[in-house]
Write an enzyme that holds these catalytic residues in place. Structure first.
Site, PDB file in Angstrom:
ATOM      1  N   ARG A   1      -8.453   0.064  -2.796  1.00 13.50           N
ATOM      2  CA  ARG A   1      -7.734   0.865  -1.928  1.00 13.50           C
ATOM      3  C   ARG A   1      -8.382   2.378  -1.437  1.00 13.50           C
ATOM      4  O   ARG A   1      -7.794   3.115  -0.857  1.00 13.50           O
ATOM      5  CB  ARG A   1      -6.427   0.894  -1.842  1.00 13.50           C
ATOM      6  CG  ARG A   1      -5.598  -0.411  -1.961  1.00 13.50           C
ATOM      7  CD  ARG A   1      -5.608  -0.972  -0.508  1.00 13.50           C
ATOM      8  NE  ARG A   1      -4.821  -2.133  -0.541  1.00 13.50           N
ATOM      9  CZ  ARG A   1      -5.524  -3.618  -0.883  1.00 13.50           C
ATOM     10  NH1 ARG A   1      -6.602  -3.705  -0.914  1.00 13.50           N
ATOM     11  NH2 ARG A   1      -4.627  -4.480  -0.702  1.00 13.50           N
TER      12      ARG A   1
ATOM     13  N   SER B   1       1.954  -3.803   1.904  1.00 11.58           N
ATOM     14  CA  SER B   1       2.224  -3.512   0.589  1.00 11.58           C
ATOM     15  C   SER B   1       2.804  -2.037   0.743  1.00 11.58           C
ATOM     16  O   SER B   1       1.776  -1.394   1.236  1.00 11.58           O
ATOM     17  CB  SER B   1       1.178  -3.594  -0.334  1.00 11.58           C
ATOM     18  OG  SER B   1       0.869  -4.960  -0.347  1.00 11.58           O
TER      19      SER B   1
ATOM     20  N   GLU C   1       1.059   3.222  -0.442  1.00 12.04           N
ATOM     21  CA  GLU C   1      -0.354   2.666   0.087  1.00 12.04           C
ATOM     22  C   GLU C   1      -0.354   3.495   1.571  1.00 12.04           C
ATOM     23  O   GLU C   1      -1.522   3.685   2.082  1.00 12.04           O
ATOM     24  CB  GLU C   1      -0.339   1.248   0.129  1.00 12.04           C
ATOM     25  CG  GLU C   1      -1.631   0.900   0.632  1.00 12.04           C
ATOM     26  CD  GLU C   1      -1.920  -0.698   0.368  1.00 12.04           C
ATOM     27  OE1 GLU C   1      -1.956  -1.238  -0.600  1.00 12.04           O
ATOM     28  OE2 GLU C   1      -1.652  -1.340   1.787  1.00 12.04           O
TER      29      GLU C   1
HETATM   30  N1  EPU Z   1       5.157 -10.658  -7.039  1.00  9.54           N
HETATM   31  C1  EPU Z   1       6.732 -10.278  -7.360  1.00  9.54           C
HETATM   32  N2  EPU Z   1       7.530 -10.425  -6.530  1.00  9.54           N
HETATM   33  C2  EPU Z   1       7.189 -10.742  -5.066  1.00  9.54           C
HETATM   34  C3  EPU Z   1       5.806 -10.772  -4.816  1.00  9.54           C
HETATM   35  C4  EPU Z   1       4.783 -10.800  -5.812  1.00  9.54           C
HETATM   36  O1  EPU Z   1       7.146 -10.035  -8.722  1.00  9.54           O
HETATM   37  O2  EPU Z   1       8.051 -10.558  -4.444  1.00  9.54           O
HETATM   38  C5  EPU Z   1       4.276 -10.401  -8.324  1.00  9.54           C
HETATM   39  C6  EPU Z   1       4.089 -11.819  -8.948  1.00  9.54           C
HETATM   40  O3  EPU Z   1       3.805 -11.605 -10.128  1.00  9.54           O
HETATM   41  C7  EPU Z   1       2.645 -12.205  -8.032  1.00  9.54           C
HETATM   42  C8  EPU Z   1       2.090 -10.775  -8.104  1.00  9.54           C
HETATM   43  O4  EPU Z   1       3.020  -9.833  -7.972  1.00  9.54           O
HETATM   44  O5  EPU Z   1       1.678 -12.811  -9.042  1.00  9.54           O
HETATM   45  C9  EPU Z   1       0.991 -10.469  -7.148  1.00  9.54           C
HETATM   46  O6  EPU Z   1       1.494 -10.800  -5.850  1.00  9.54           O
HETATM   47  P1  EPU Z   1       0.713 -10.996  -4.609  1.00  9.54           P
HETATM   48  O7  EPU Z   1      -0.541 -12.158  -4.904  1.00  9.54           O
HETATM   49  O8  EPU Z   1       1.303 -11.313  -3.278  1.00  9.54           O
HETATM   50  O9  EPU Z   1      -0.313  -9.773  -4.485  1.00  9.54           O
HETATM   51  P2  EPU Z   1       0.141  -8.250  -4.360  1.00  9.54           P
HETATM   52  O10 EPU Z   1      -0.691  -7.554  -5.803  1.00  9.54           O
HETATM   53  O11 EPU Z   1       1.540  -8.117  -4.287  1.00  9.54           O
HETATM   54  C10 EPU Z   1      -2.044  -7.483  -2.988  1.00  9.54           C
HETATM   55  C11 EPU Z   1      -2.376  -6.724  -2.037  1.00  9.54           C
HETATM   56  C12 EPU Z   1      -2.043  -7.458  -0.919  1.00  9.54           C
HETATM   57  C13 EPU Z   1      -2.840  -8.586  -0.514  1.00  9.54           C
HETATM   58  C14 EPU Z   1      -2.529  -9.399  -1.667  1.00  9.54           C
HETATM   59  C15 EPU Z   1      -3.255 -10.777  -1.943  1.00  9.54           C
HETATM   60  C16 EPU Z   1      -2.101  -4.338  -2.937  1.00  9.54           C
HETATM   61  C17 EPU Z   1      -1.339  -3.301  -2.943  1.00  9.54           C
HETATM   62  N3  EPU Z   1      -1.699  -5.502  -2.209  1.00  9.54           N
HETATM   63  O12 EPU Z   1      -0.801  -7.872  -3.296  1.00  9.54           O
HETATM   64  O13 EPU Z   1      -2.609  -6.390   0.344  1.00  9.54           O
HETATM   65  O14 EPU Z   1      -2.730  -9.018   0.503  1.00  9.54           O
HETATM   66  O15 EPU Z   1      -2.685  -8.640  -3.093  1.00  9.54           O
HETATM   67  O16 EPU Z   1      -4.575 -10.256  -2.235  1.00  9.54           O
HETATM   68  O17 EPU Z   1      -3.175  -4.477  -3.561  1.00  9.54           O
HETATM   69  C18 EPU Z   1      -1.492  -4.769   1.675  1.00  9.54           C
HETATM   70  O18 EPU Z   1      -2.433  -3.909   0.999  1.00  9.54           O
HETATM   71  O19 EPU Z   1      -0.951  -4.365   2.501  1.00  9.54           O
HETATM   72  C19 EPU Z   1      -1.687  -6.121   1.408  1.00  9.54           C
HETATM   73  C20 EPU Z   1      -0.791  -6.860   1.940  1.00  9.54           C
END
Ligand code: EPU
Length: 349
Positions: free
Chosen positions: A164, A240, A341
């Protein structure tokens, strides 16, 4: 170039909060940007460069200088052996551009489907999702140096990409205005389906195509309200709101231990230098801010705990108050400082 005054900025953002720009100009090419820079020099006002507004929190009092909205368009492509180099104007809509590359059967951006914003925003924060980030495919970035008005071309390594981040939001923040970005994509390449959500989506199915992968990513994003759909108030967010924190093994073990005690699985991801990336969404949820949490006009998305949402009529002040509460709660529970972010505009005094 037309310079407007007191233009409301909230409608230019996906979060929909914030006050007006003192001055506002649309830049359709390099000469518009140079004119805008001259104007800001003459008036001694700061500038802010607005792209798709998908990662922004604008202060309620607005921005006291000139907002330059980048509307530089145009996409060209050129074959390069088994690759194809696409050059896109920084004001091109990102998802439309991704759709174009997928239609041309070129691999490398398919997992970045459905992300709101413009091309120019992607190198700045090294946009990433579902196993891809743009640092893997960006060949070069063209930018205007604000101080001198000179055009500079940055190769991929010169952009200093990390999770990021890039020089454009770190060491050289506010020094350049991006005008175009080139991506080197694999013609006829296979889609990347390494991310868990995609593997689950395609379980039992052989050889998904680039189009299948693009559709799957959009579907998954929709299920998490990370796709902008008119009328979906869970999507009135800046995506995010916090970065996934990168911690050392000891801190990760401590949190995994708490997760075990609570009987709640904590997925972790390996990061550079033996560090571990933790899901901020999990930390937020486990600190009392679960999906659907409400505090007046602001809250947490019902479909993803990492998105702070504007439920209608929210102020930036309310957004910031919720952000601060979440950061404090996560720190108190887990000793981790979550870093936001989005970019915050107009908050400096
Ligand atoms: N999780 C929760 N609660 C939730 C959602 C997720 O506990 O409501 C936990 C779960 O354990 C899940 C883990 O978080 O396995 C990861 O969730 P997710 O796969 O949705 O990914 P993220 O880490 O929350 C990141 C990026 C997103 C991107 C997704 C998919 C960052 C800050 N965010 O989210 O990017 O779409 O991975 O690759 O790195 C953005 O930057 O605005 C964004 C949406």
């Amino acid at each position: 170039m037309l310079i407007q005054e007191n233009v409301p900025l909230a409608p230019f953002t996906t979060l929909g909060v914030g006050g007006p720009a003192r001055y506002f100009a649309r830049a359709r090419g390099v000469s518009d940007i140079l004119d805008a820079l001259e104007f800001s020099d003459l008036r001694h006002v700061p500038i802010f460069v607005l792209g798709g507004g998908s990662n922004l929190v604008i202060a309620d009092r607005g921005f006291p200088g000139l907002v330059i909205k980048i509307e530089i368009r145009g996409v060209t492509s050129q074959a390069d052996g088994e690759f194809c180099v696409f050059e896109a104007g920084s004001g091109e809509d990102w998802d439309t551009f991704v759709a174009h590359t997928v239609d041309q059967n070129c691999a490398g951006l398919e997992c970045l489907s459905g992300i709101p914003g413009t091309v120019g925003g992607t190198p700045v924060q090294n946009v990433g999702a579902y196993g891809q980030d743009v640092s893997q495919t960006i060949r070069s970035v063209v930018a205007i140096e604000i101080r001198t008005g000179e055009i500079r071309v940055f190769s991929n390594p010169e952009c200093g990409f990390a999770y990021r981040s890039s020089i454009f939001n770190d060491g050289s923040r506010d020094r350049y205005i991006l005008t175009s970005v080139s991506y080197r994509l694999h013609t006829g390449g296979a889609p990347s389906i390494s991310y868990r959500d995609l593997q689950l989506h395609f379980a039992g199915r052989d050889n998904p195509t680039l189009v299948d992968t693009r559709n799957a990513v959009r579907e998954i994003r929709l299920s998490k309200a990370m796709l902008i759909v008119p009328g979906d108030d869970d999507a009135r967010s800046a995506g995010s709101f916090f970065k996934n924190p990168v911690v050392d093994c000891k801190a990760a073990e401590f949190i995994a231990h708490i997760a075990d005690q609570r009987g709640l699985p904590l997925p972790t991801y390996a990061a550079a230098d033996g560090m571990v990336k933790l899901p901020a969404a999990w930390l937020v949820e486990q600190s009392g801010f679960g999906k659907g949490f409400c505090a007046g006009a602001v809250g947490i998305s019902r479909r993803h705990s990492l998105a702070i949402v504007n439920r209608g009529g929210a102020t930036a002040e309310e957004i910031i108050a919720l952000k601060n509460r979440i950061q404090q709660a996560v720190f108190d529970q887990f000793g981790i400082e979550l870093k936001p972010e989005p970019v915050f505009v107009g908050f400096e005094r």
